[in-house]
Every structure is written in C-alpha cells, then in structure tokens.
Design an enzyme around this catalytic site. Structure first.
Site, PDB file in Angstrom:
ATOM      1  CD  GLU A 168      -2.770   5.539   6.786  1.00 13.79           C
ATOM      2  OE1 GLU A 168      -2.842   5.476   5.601  1.00 13.79           O
ATOM      3  OE2 GLU A 168      -2.022   5.010   7.496  1.00 13.79           O
ATOM      4  CG  ASN A 227      -1.784   1.350   1.493  1.00  8.83           C
ATOM      5  OD1 ASN A 227      -1.828   1.926   0.521  1.00  8.83           O
ATOM      6  ND2 ASN A 227      -2.188   1.483   2.502  1.00  8.83           N
ATOM      7  CD1 TRP A 228       3.295   0.858  -2.991  1.00  5.25           C
ATOM      8  CD2 TRP A 228       3.413   1.951  -4.751  1.00  5.25           C
ATOM      9  NE1 TRP A 228       3.712   0.199  -3.841  1.00  5.25           N
ATOM     10  CE2 TRP A 228       4.054   0.656  -5.032  1.00  5.25           C
ATOM     11  CE3 TRP A 228       3.406   2.960  -5.879  1.00  5.25           C
ATOM     12  CZ2 TRP A 228       4.673   0.439  -6.397  1.00  5.25           C
ATOM     13  CZ3 TRP A 228       4.059   2.647  -7.209  1.00  5.25           C
ATOM     14  CH2 TRP A 228       4.520   1.526  -7.366  1.00  5.25           C
ATOM     15  CE  LYS A 229       0.030   3.408   4.780  1.00  5.14           C
ATOM     16  NZ  LYS A 229       0.011   3.466   6.098  1.00  5.14           N
ATOM     17  N   GLY A 276       2.621   2.709  11.011  1.00  6.36           N
ATOM     18  CA  GLY A 276       3.467   3.731  10.869  1.00  6.36           C
ATOM     19  C   GLY A 276       4.381   3.887  11.986  1.00  6.36           C
ATOM     20  CD  GLU A 299      -3.254  -2.289   7.391  1.00  2.00           C
ATOM     21  OE1 GLU A 299      -2.314  -2.477   6.780  1.00  2.00           O
ATOM     22  OE2 GLU A 299      -3.761  -1.127   7.179  1.00  2.00           O
ATOM     23  N   GLY A 345       2.960  -1.242   4.244  1.00  2.00           N
ATOM     24  CA  GLY A 345       3.065   0.532   4.157  1.00  2.00           C
ATOM     25  C   GLY A 345       4.137   0.729   3.842  1.00  2.00           C
ATOM     26  N   GLY A 346       4.884   1.542   4.710  1.00  2.00           N
ATOM     27  CA  GLY A 346       6.430   2.257   4.401  1.00  2.00           C
ATOM     28  C   GLY A 346       7.063   1.207   3.699  1.00  2.00           C
TER      29      GLY A 346
HETATM   30  P1  13P Z   1       2.985   0.595   7.651  1.00  2.00           P
HETATM   31  O1  13P Z   1       3.844  -0.724   7.030  1.00  2.00           O
HETATM   32  O2  13P Z   1       4.037   1.665   7.152  1.00  2.00           O
HETATM   33  O3  13P Z   1       3.188   0.627   9.212  1.00  2.00           O
HETATM   34  O4  13P Z   1       1.429   0.570   7.125  1.00  2.00           O
HETATM   35  C1  13P Z   1       0.642  -0.192   7.298  1.00  2.00           C
HETATM   36  C2  13P Z   1      -0.402   0.071   6.566  1.00  2.00           C
HETATM   37  O5  13P Z   1      -1.167   1.027   6.748  1.00  2.00           O
HETATM   38  C3  13P Z   1      -0.833  -0.865   5.142  1.00  2.00           C
HETATM   39  O6  13P Z   1      -2.071  -0.759   4.666  1.00  2.00           O
END
Ligand code: 13P
Length: 256
Positions: free
Chosen positions: A100, A11-13, A176, A170, A237-238
């Site tokens: 989010e 998930n690149w956000k 994050g 999650e 994510g990150g």
């Molecule tokens: P992180 O891996 O950055 O904690 O994010 C997780 C996330 O929200 C994946 O959708």
C-alpha cells in the site's frame, strides 16, 4: 535444520483510535499474554503507539511495531515520523515497503533501501515487504519481480544487516481480497526468496532469515500456511483487528 521461531504480526493499517486500541490490546493479552511459542508483534497506527506501548511494557512476548518511518533522523518533512521518535516509544519493529505504501505513496525499492538502513541504524527490526501484483503473477514474471525487490531493496547490505531483517511475502493480489495464496504457492515463493538470498548473500543468511506470509490470513487458513517449512509466520491485516481472530491465528498456527 535451523530453528526459526515463528513471528506473527498484526498490521492494523489506518484503523483503531487510541481508545479502541486499548480495548483490542487488553483482549489480545488476555488470550496470548503468556504465549511463548511465537513472537507476537502489534503494529497500530502512529497515534495509538504510545497507548499500546504502555500496555505492552510488562509483557515480554508481545512487541510493538510501527507501520512506516521516514528515512531522515529529523528535519523539515511535514507529517513524517523518524526512527528515533519510534524508539522513544519502545517500538521494536517497523514495516517497510508495504504494497500500500508502494501503490499509494509511490515508494520504490530505493526508498525501501533507505528506510531499511534508517531503521537498522536506530536498532529497529525492519519487516520488509515484497510481493507481486496479479498481472505479474499471471504473466509468469513473479520470480523476477521478487528478485528485483530483494536485490534493489537490500543494496549495500551484508550478512550483518540481513540478520536483523524479517521479510514479509505479501502477494498484492491476496491482500484484503479474501483470495489467499495456496500453501503450495506461498511455499514456492518463500523458497524462491531463500534461493535469491542464498545467491546474493549466503546460504547461512537464507536459512536463518524469517519470512512471513501476508494476504488474507485467517484463523481457518493459518495452520496450513504456517505448517509449510519455509513459512515462518504471518503478517495479518484485516483479521488482526479482532482479538479472537488474531489470537486464534497465533494459537492455531504456532502450537506444535
Ligand atoms: P489482509 O490480511 O487484510 O489481506 O492484509 C494483509 C496485509 O496487507 C498485511 O500487511
């Protein structure tokens, strides 16, 4: 024991321009373009979907995902994107109800329900996110929170709908923050999710559905998390913004 193929999604956000996305995807494909032990899904921002779609079109094991959609098929919804628009770009998966979205865009379980219906109607596979906040975990309410998210999010669904859905657990406190749920905590939550689905739908559904873990997944912790029997993949994510990190997670976690 039912076999569930692992599924690792990035998930690149709100990161990566089209040009940056191309570089990242090319680097990822060099490492895992032929990797068959897991399904791999890349979820870039809307503006990079078309570029990434082109790069993925000859690659069967890496699929395209979106991070959100609007529930209506078309209409006066300024700034929104429909399931049909995603389908046109060969998107196969769509993340729904990410924490989010719930926190910053006021999406609730009813929104999740409508969006999941819209995705299924367009033959997109929803990755439905659930998870508790830190106060909810610390006050011992996390089981109730997950149960409500699943019950309300899946209102009106039957076994057929559930068979196309992927769940991502999650915990909000682990997103994050660098704070990962321990493998034992994550496994306990995944088992609880299966128990709720077994009561609400059927044992068959609960055994077949794939549940990803998300929240500070890194190459160093992925293997231990994904070796748990009820953890069927990761929503990253990150660490998914870096080709080496992401492909290490895929390989570490999914090679037998
Ligand atoms: P992180 O891996 O950055 O904690 O994010 C997780 C996330 O929200 C994946 O959708």
């Amino acid at each position: 024991m039912i076999y569930r193929k692992k599924i690792v999604a990035g998930n690149w956000k709100m990161n990566k321009t089209q040009a940056e996305a191309r570089v990242l995807v090319e680097d990822i494909l060099r490492e895992v373009g032929k990797f068959d032990e897991a399904e791999i899904v890349l979820c870039p921002p809307f503006t990079a979907l078309s570029a990434v779609s082109e790069l993925l079109s000859p690659v069967p094991n890496v699929r395209l995902g979106a991070q959100n959609l609007h529930e209506a098929p078309s209409g006066a919804y300024t700034g929104e994107i429909s399931a049909g628009m995603l389908r046109e770009l060969y998107v196969r998966y769509v993340i729904i109800g990410h924490s989010e979205r719930r926190q910053f865009f006021h999406e609730d379980n009813a929104t999740v329900n409508r969006k999941t219906k819209a995705a299924l109607a367009a033959e997109l596979r929803p990755i439905v996110c659930v998870g508790e906040t830190l106060p909810e975990r610390e006050s011992g309410k996390w089981k109730n929170v997950l149960e409500t998210q699943l019950r309300e999010g899946f209102v009106g669904f039957g076994e057929k709908e559930l068979s196309d859905i992927i769940i991502a657990y999650e915990p909000v406190w682990a997103i994050g923050t660098g704070k990962t749920a321990s493998p034992a905590q994550a496994e306990e939550a995944h088992q609880w999710i299966r128990q709720v689905l077994s009561t609400r739908f059927s044992q068959n559904v609960s055994e077949r559905i794939r549940i990803q873990y998300g929240g500070s997944v890194k190459p160093e912790n992925a293997k231990e998390l994904l070796s748990k029997p009820d953890i069927d993949g990761a929503l990253v994510g990150g660490a998914s913004l870096d080709a080496r990190g992401f492909t290490a997670i895929v390989k570490n976690a999914c090679l037998p």
